[in-house]
Motif scaffolding. Structure first.
Motif, PDB file in Angstrom:
ATOM      1  N   SER A   1     -38.538  60.844  40.314  1.00  0.00           N
ATOM      2  CA  SER A   1     -39.791  60.743  41.081  1.00  0.00           C
ATOM      3  C   SER A   1     -39.836  61.727  42.238  1.00  0.00           C
ATOM      4  N   GLU A   2     -39.188  62.887  42.030  1.00  0.00           N
ATOM      5  CA  GLU A   2     -39.193  63.954  43.021  1.00  0.00           C
ATOM      6  C   GLU A   2     -38.570  63.544  44.348  1.00  0.00           C
ATOM      7  N   GLY A   3     -37.758  62.505  44.328  1.00  0.00           N
ATOM      8  CA  GLY A   3     -37.073  62.102  45.556  1.00  0.00           C
ATOM      9  C   GLY A   3     -35.931  63.062  45.870  1.00  0.00           C
TER      10      GLY A   3
END
Length: 248
Positions: free
Chosen positions: A172-174
């Protein structure tokens, strides 16, 4: 082994020697490039004729090979061919034999090699004209033969540094973490190769091709390709900064 200035240029083990016996191998030197990375210096002079320590790069390369017993050279030329021929001619003044394969149009870093003709299988040493190294060619050839390679790539470790903080992403693009100016070692081609001439049958003569594609094609044919890491002095005179460092 030291040179005339008592500088160490090589280290030999007990099973090595410094015999000046002639080696029955042909050295092919790729010398047809324009040297765009050395502009504006190469606007009027060919890259192979740029001087380092009083001699053209190409002359330094030939003389180094000569000290190891090589006397037969083929120069692949294109751009400013006449200037190279005027300086080196047939090599007699240097005590070597020089032949030429002149490309009417640039054939890439390996295309000219496909025009070399041999009636029987020969071991060929191929080098770029802008490589200055204390690599022991005899050791490289011996490794190639004992390894039963069809192609041996002289290689060298090169540390590539990233000047930025590199962000590592997770799901999640974390953001997982940031690596500050990471660096890594890569095994790179040193611009020197040994090949068995029989492999040239896989290529159409005079077809433009770069060395990377040349070797990748041979890999696709399941030929044995090996690498020989070198640790001796090695300089690629590829750009102005490299040239300045070497001239110091």
């Amino acid at each position: 082994v030291v040179n005339s200035k008592k500088k160490i240029i090589d280290i030999l083990g007990k099973n090595q020697n410094i015999s000046k016996k002639k080696l029955d191998y042909e050295m092919i030197i790729v010398a047809g490039g324009k040297g765009t990375r050395l502009m504006p210096m190469t606007k009027k002079i060919l890259k192979a004729l740029v001087r380092v320590h009083g001699k053209p790069i190409l002359e330094t390369l030939i003389l180094k090979a000569k000290t190891e017993g090589m006397h037969n050279f083929t120069l692949l030329t294109c751009h400013m061919h006449d200037k190279i021929y005027k300086y080196f001619a047939n090599g007699k003044k240097m005590g070597v034999n020089i032949k030429y394969i002149r490309e009417k149009i640039p054939l890439g870093t390996a295309g000219g090699i496909t025009k070399v003709n041999f009636k029987e299988n020969k071991i060929l040493v191929i080098t770029n004209c802008d490589i200055i190294t204390q690599l022991n060619y005899a050791n490289l050839i011996n490794f190639h033969k004992t390894s039963r390679n069809q192609v041996t790539i002289a290689s060298r470790f090169y540390r590539l540094s990233n000047p930025y903080g590199v962000i590592k992403l997770g799901k999640s693009e974390g953001v997982l973490k940031i690596d500050e100016k990471p660096s890594e070692n890569n095994l790179i081609s040193a611009g020197v190769y040994v090949i068995n001439s029989r492999i040239l049958k896989y290529f159409k003569k005079g077809k433009k091709i770069d060395m990377t594609d040349f070797i990748n094609y041979l890999i696709s044919k399941n030929l044995k390709i090996g690498t020989y890491p070198i640790h001796e002095n090695w300089t690629d005179i590829g750009n102005i900064n490299d040239l300045k460092k070497f001239r110091v």
